[in-house]
Design an enzyme around this catalytic site. Structure first.
Site, mmCIF file in Angstrom:
data_model
loop_
_atom_site.group_PDB
_atom_site.id
_atom_site.type_symbol
_atom_site.label_atom_id
_atom_site.label_comp_id
_atom_site.label_asym_id
_atom_site.label_seq_id
_atom_site.Cartn_x
_atom_site.Cartn_y
_atom_site.Cartn_z
ATOM 1 N N ARG A 1 -64.171 16.673 38.664
ATOM 2 C CA ARG A 1 -63.204 16.346 37.393
ATOM 3 C C ARG A 1 -63.749 14.801 36.824
ATOM 4 N NH1 ARG A 1 -58.407 13.549 36.870
ATOM 5 N NH2 ARG A 1 -56.902 14.489 35.257
ATOM 6 N N LYS B 1 -62.971 5.524 38.883
ATOM 7 C CA LYS B 1 -61.799 5.146 39.562
ATOM 8 C C LYS B 1 -61.981 3.571 39.997
ATOM 9 C CE LYS B 1 -59.338 9.382 40.618
ATOM 10 N NZ LYS B 1 -58.655 10.082 41.579
#
Length: 368
Positions: free
Chosen positions: A340, A305
């Site tokens: 995840r 991210k």
């Protein structure tokens, strides 16, 4: 004393034998806590904080008003709750050890790996099999990008993207989740063999979604985002991001249970990167142990991210493996039950080494 009370774990240990006093297991059974902070917030501002050992918690409650003491008792019970495994298809999802969820995007425009498997379900299935071989416990299959400003995908197109991959992987005995916020996609995915619904809108984007999950009786991941509209990244901001996200998830869990979803079928995700600036994300990650006080298994997703680039000279998406591993291990060390990730082999290896260190700590001489 006014305001809301939060019970935050602040003393984490690699072994229950490390400290002479009492400990509680926190999330994963390889994480323990020996100190708790009893914090009071009023309008997002910290007004009182007291750090107590676990075995002094009950006595500390006597200093609180009755309503705050009861809220603190509930959170303490949640912090020490151990979650029973879920039987899903031919496999069992356990929460007493950290599990790795592999990300399988069948989209043309996901921020990290969009376009790799568009219109190629066979390759998508092969990628899923490779993740399983590498040690993933679950595969999360998504057909719509939720990056900032991504267009909403028509549900028919989304179904056409995810169902072939789910159908192919369902025969492997894998645990599969579908990453979607649309009821019709949930229905099609569950019919094709998915076991879990992972919804970035916490079942609020589509008015039918909650009914679909309740009727199916399937597990669901409720993620926090500041908006449940078309763009999940827009919002008014936060008074205090940690308590705001905690309160929102607390209310959403209660609403979903009231609608007929069993508590033991609910997982939570604080939504790292969704409508949150770098400071917000860092605050949530540092406060991750607090979210065990909601009483549900935690799914943590920060793989590749933007915050990693912000902390590493704007490293591009394909050069964020080191940061992704650091964040995954931070979450595992805070007791998160599921991480995840895009990079499954590397994360599984890191998690196994982490577990080896914790297992060794349990048998170190002189600690018994």
């Amino acid at each position: 004393m006014s305001g809301k009370v939060y019970v935050r774990p602040v003393g984490l240990a690699e072994s229950p034998q490390t400290f002479a006093g009492a400990t509680i297991r926190l999330g994963s059974s390889l994480v323990w806590c020996h100190l708790l902070a009893i914090e009071t917030y009023d309008a997002g501002r910290l007004t009182a904080r007291r750090i107590v050992p676990v075995d002094g918690f009950v006595d500390a409650l006597e200093t609180l008003p009755d309503d705050q003491a009861e809220r603190a008792r509930v959170q303490f019970a949640n912090l020490s709750r151990q979650h029973a495994p879920l039987a899903l298809g031919e496999r069992m999802l356990r929460f007493d050890q950290p599990q790795v969820m592999g990300i399988l995007n069948v989209t043309p425009d996901s921020f990290s790996d969009g376009g790799r498997f568009t219109d190629d379900p066979a390759s998508a299935a092969d990628a899923g099999f490779a993740m399983l071989t590498a040690g993933a416990s679950l595969i999360d299959i998504g057909g719509e990008s939720t990056r900032p400003d991504a267009p909403v995908v028509w549900e028919g197109d989304e179904i056409a993207r995810v169902v072939p991959a789910i159908s192919a992987l369902a025969h492997s005995g894998a645990i599969l989740s579908v990453d979607t916020r649309k009821a019709s996609v949930m229905e099609a995915a569950l019919e094709a063999g998915a076991h879990i619904v992972n919804d970035v809108s916490a079942l609020l984007f589509d008015s039918r979604a909650l009914d679909v999950v309740a009727q199916a009786g399937c597990p669901v991941v409720l993620m926090h985002a500041p908006s449940q509209g078309q763009n999940p990244h827009t919002g008014p901001g936060y008074g205090n991001v940690v308590t705001d996200v905690f309160d929102w998830l607390e209310a959403r869990i209660a609403a979903v249970i009231a609608a007929g979803v069993a508590r033991d079928r609910i997982m939570i995700d604080p939504g790292i990167g969704f409508g949150k600036c770098l400071a917000d994300n860092l605050a949530l990650i540092n406060a991750l142990p607090l979210f065990h006080a909601l009483g549900q298994p935690i799914l943590f997703g920060a793989s590749r991210k933007r915050m990693i680039g912000a902390l590493s000279n704007e490293a591009p998406v394909d050069a964020r493996l080191g940061g992704s591993l650091a964040l995954a291990l931070s979450a595992i060390g805070a007791g998160a039950q599921i991480v995840r990730v895009h990079d499954v082999p590397e994360t599984v290896q890191a998690a196994r080494v982490w577990r080896g260190l914790r297992d060794a700590a349990l048998t170190m001489p002189g600690l018994g």
